[in-house]
Scaffold this motif. Structure first.
Motif, PDB file in Angstrom:
ATOM      1  N   SER A  55       0.836  -1.189   0.000  1.00  0.00           N
ATOM      2  CA  SER A  55       0.000   0.000   0.000  1.00  0.00           C
ATOM      3  C   SER A  55       0.875   1.245   0.000  1.00  0.00           C
ATOM      4  N   GLY A  56       0.258   2.362  -0.284  1.00  0.00           N
ATOM      5  CA  GLY A  56       0.985   3.626  -0.255  1.00  0.00           C
ATOM      6  C   GLY A  56       1.660   3.939  -1.581  1.00  0.00           C
ATOM      7  N   ASP A  57       2.351   5.064  -1.597  1.00  0.00           N
ATOM      8  CA  ASP A  57       3.011   5.556  -2.812  1.00  0.00           C
ATOM      9  C   ASP A  57       4.380   4.911  -2.946  1.00  0.00           C
ATOM     10  N   ARG A  58       4.392   3.675  -3.410  1.00  0.00           N
ATOM     11  CA  ARG A  58       5.658   2.951  -3.559  1.00  0.00           C
ATOM     12  C   ARG A  58       6.536   3.547  -4.652  1.00  0.00           C
ATOM     13  N   VAL A  59       5.932   4.137  -5.670  1.00  0.00           N
ATOM     14  CA  VAL A  59       6.726   4.731  -6.748  1.00  0.00           C
ATOM     15  C   VAL A  59       7.608   5.849  -6.202  1.00  0.00           C
ATOM     16  N   ALA A  60       7.035   6.717  -5.367  1.00  0.00           N
ATOM     17  CA  ALA A  60       7.816   7.795  -4.782  1.00  0.00           C
ATOM     18  C   ALA A  60       8.869   7.277  -3.817  1.00  0.00           C
ATOM     19  N   THR A 244      -0.812  -4.474   8.289  1.00  0.00           N
ATOM     20  CA  THR A 244       0.154  -4.209   9.342  1.00  0.00           C
ATOM     21  C   THR A 244       0.949  -2.936   9.095  1.00  0.00           C
ATOM     22  N   LEU A 245       1.266  -2.272  10.196  1.00  0.00           N
ATOM     23  CA  LEU A 245       2.143  -1.101  10.164  1.00  0.00           C
ATOM     24  C   LEU A 245       3.530  -1.445  10.694  1.00  0.00           C
ATOM     25  N   LEU A 246       3.804  -2.725  10.889  1.00  0.00           N
ATOM     26  CA  LEU A 246       5.086  -3.157  11.436  1.00  0.00           C
ATOM     27  C   LEU A 246       5.984  -3.728  10.345  1.00  0.00           C
ATOM     28  N   ASP A 275       2.134   6.329   5.014  1.00  0.00           N
ATOM     29  CA  ASP A 275       1.577   7.600   4.557  1.00  0.00           C
ATOM     30  C   ASP A 275       0.077   7.530   4.764  1.00  0.00           C
ATOM     31  N   GLU A 276      -0.498   8.644   5.199  1.00  0.00           N
ATOM     32  CA  GLU A 276      -1.892   8.639   5.627  1.00  0.00           C
ATOM     33  C   GLU A 276      -2.846   8.258   4.513  1.00  0.00           C
ATOM     34  N   ALA A 277      -2.594   8.796   3.302  1.00  0.00           N
ATOM     35  CA  ALA A 277      -3.500   8.498   2.189  1.00  0.00           C
ATOM     36  C   ALA A 277      -3.490   7.013   1.857  1.00  0.00           C
ATOM     37  N   GLY A 278      -2.293   6.428   1.827  1.00  0.00           N
ATOM     38  CA  GLY A 278      -2.193   5.002   1.534  1.00  0.00           C
ATOM     39  C   GLY A 278      -2.834   4.147   2.600  1.00  0.00           C
ATOM     40  N   PHE A 279      -2.670   4.555   3.856  1.00  0.00           N
ATOM     41  CA  PHE A 279      -3.263   3.803   4.952  1.00  0.00           C
ATOM     42  C   PHE A 279      -4.787   3.862   4.898  1.00  0.00           C
ATOM     43  N   ALA A 281      -6.663   4.380   2.278  1.00  0.00           N
ATOM     44  CA  ALA A 281      -7.122   3.592   1.134  1.00  0.00           C
ATOM     45  C   ALA A 281      -7.076   2.103   1.445  1.00  0.00           C
ATOM     46  N   ALA A 282      -6.029   1.676   2.147  1.00  0.00           N
ATOM     47  CA  ALA A 282      -5.908   0.267   2.510  1.00  0.00           C
ATOM     48  C   ALA A 282      -7.017  -0.148   3.462  1.00  0.00           C
ATOM     49  N   LEU A 283      -7.348   0.726   4.398  1.00  0.00           N
ATOM     50  CA  LEU A 283      -8.414   0.412   5.362  1.00  0.00           C
ATOM     51  C   LEU A 283      -9.751   0.166   4.675  1.00  0.00           C
ATOM     52  N   LEU A 284      -9.994   0.851   3.559  1.00  0.00           N
ATOM     53  CA  LEU A 284     -11.296   0.792   2.907  1.00  0.00           C
ATOM     54  C   LEU A 284     -11.473  -0.395   1.977  1.00  0.00           C
ATOM     55  N   ARG A 285     -10.429  -1.207   1.809  1.00  0.00           N
ATOM     56  CA  ARG A 285     -10.612  -2.381   0.959  1.00  0.00           C
ATOM     57  C   ARG A 285     -11.657  -3.295   1.590  1.00  0.00           C
ATOM     58  N   PRO A 286     -12.587  -3.817   0.789  1.00  0.00           N
ATOM     59  CA  PRO A 286     -13.696  -4.617   1.346  1.00  0.00           C
ATOM     60  C   PRO A 286     -13.287  -6.041   1.678  1.00  0.00           C
ATOM     61  N   VAL A 287     -12.361  -6.165   2.620  1.00  0.00           N
ATOM     62  CA  VAL A 287     -11.846  -7.470   3.028  1.00  0.00           C
ATOM     63  C   VAL A 287     -11.873  -7.537   4.550  1.00  0.00           C
TER      64      VAL A 287
END
Length: 427
Positions: A55-60, A244-246, A275-279, A281-287
């Motif tokens: 998740s997150g901006d891996r390109v950057a 996970t954030l670890l 990064d907050e935006a990536g986190f 977005a990850a939280l909102l995945r329907p899983v």
């Protein structure tokens, strides 16, 4: 260490004596042969399930897109990388460093080293060049896998400079971009044809407190027991994912993240770097989600409106730690609290109150005592025994033998107030 036994439950010893002599695959869901073997087994039963996602901006961050791998795809890539590492002709069980900032690529590298029959040595990404060099020396590494970019840093270039001081360091490899001359491209290796089946795991090495001078060895059976003891508090299903954030360079990250996911055939999604935006977005995945967070961000997480898909919140405390609530009770997800005592032990209980009660009165706790037992020693010292805490300092050569039935001093003591555990401090 007779003091430990005095405070252990009387029936705990009997149940420990009845434990199986070996840690069978059926007892630990196949993990006793290693994480890579479990990946391949799960790829046969659920090939299209997602196992790894970034998740997150891996390109950057690293110049590469976020990765999503199914079990089948991940097993194939791990098999290809293991075949390439096998071509290096290193003696079986060679120590190979993993210097990554986290994410799917670091996991693939870890599993590939294990599958190739070698000993993965996970090193913290925050190390500077001097610490990297010290870790290479203390663990006796013959190869290191890393990444080309890490934010503003260039780990592969740092590695080439460190390698000049270590004549025993024979191979350097990295995922790109920015892979310098003299460093093997893991991207190219992953594209080569040919897949090897994973060899039985030889265990792993982590570094106590992130100290490059304190490598710690844990056998595959001991890691399997630590994962099983963690999941005993609340089993995970294959339909869930761990978010996970670890990072996965130490026992706390491996047990609560990759190890737990592979044991259940579930998915693992990492938000590293944060990064907050990536986190969000990850939280909102329907899983259905088990969210794993360090205790340092517990208050921030409590302030978030967690979606209904977050069914479990696992707050991970690293000793020394307070055992008193830091925020109001969380509505919604079920709570787990995991206390990490160095590289020796991950103790997980259903909530902070249960964790404190377990530490204060271990003889009354519903622990999986065939895997793990906890006891008190002199001056409130915390001890543990069982395969789940069977770790030893790594010697210069060979791997140490451990007795899972022997009590071990954790290096921490319990602080009590009115008979209630309020904190864990270093001894």
């Amino acid at each position: 260490m007779a003091e430990w036994a005095a405070d252990a439950a009387l029936d705990a010893s009997a149940r420990s004596e009845d434990a199986p002599e070996g840690l069978s695959e059926s007892f630990f869901g196949g993990l006793s042969e290693g994480l890579a073997a479990r990946l391949f087994a799960a790829a046969l039963t659920g090939p299209q399930r997602t196992v790894l996602r970034d998740s997150g901006d891996r390109v950057a961050w690293c110049g590469r897109p976020a990765i999503t791998w199914t079990y089948a795809a991940a097993a194939e890539i791990v098999g290809r990388l293991a075949r390439g590492i096998g071509a290096w002709r290193l003696p079986a069980g060679s120590r190979i460093g993993l210097w990554f900032s986290g994410g799917a690529e670091s996991t693939l590298a870890h599993l590939a080293v294990e599958a190739a029959g070698h000993l993965p040595c996970a090193m913290p990404a925050v190390w500077d060049c001097a610490e990297l060099s010290a870790g290479i020396e203390s663990a006796g590494l013959v190869a290191v896998l890393t990444e080309g970019r890490r934010g503003a840093r260039r780990p592969a270039e740092d590695l080439t400079r460190a390698a000049m001081r270590h004549f025993g360091l024979r191979y350097l490899a990295a995922f790109g971009p920015s892979v310098p001359d003299g460093v093997i491209s893991l991207d190219a290796m992953a594209l080569e044809r040919g897949v090897v089946e994973p060899a039985p795991s030889r265990g792993l090495v982590t570094f106590a407190g992130g100290d490059p001078g304190r490598p710690v060895y844990r056998s595959a059976a001991a890691l399997a027991a630590a994962i099983a003891a963690h999941l005993d508090a609340l089993p995970l299903s294959a339909d869930e994912r761990i978010l996970t954030l670890l990072p996965g360079h130490d026992l706390r990250g491996l047990v609560t993240g990759l190890g737990a996911a592979l044991a259940a055939g579930a998915g693992l999604e990492t938000v590293l770097p944060f990064d907050e935006a990536g986190f969000r977005a990850a939280l909102l995945r329907p899983v259905p989600t088990r969210l794993v967070v360090p205790a340092l961000v517990e208050s921030a997480i409590a302030a978030l409106p967690l979606p209904w898909t977050v069914r479990v919140l696992d707050v991970v405390h690293r000793a020394p730690a307070r055992l008193t609530p830091r925020s109001a009770g969380l509505a919604g997800p079920q709570r787990l609290d995991s206390l990490v005592l160095g590289e020796a032990l991950v103790l997980t209980r259903p909530g902070l109150e249960d964790l404190a009660a377990t530490l204060a009165h271990p003889e009354d706790a519903l622990l999986p005592r065939t895997l793990l037992d906890v006891g008190h020693g002199p001056a409130g010292g915390l001890g543990c025994r069982g395969a789940a805490c069977a770790a030893q300092a790594l010697p210069r050569s060979g791997n140490p033998e451990t007795d899972p039935r022997a009590w071990r001093d954790s290096g921490y003591r319990l602080l009590l107030s009115g008979g209630t555990a309020v904190a864990v401090a270093a001894t």
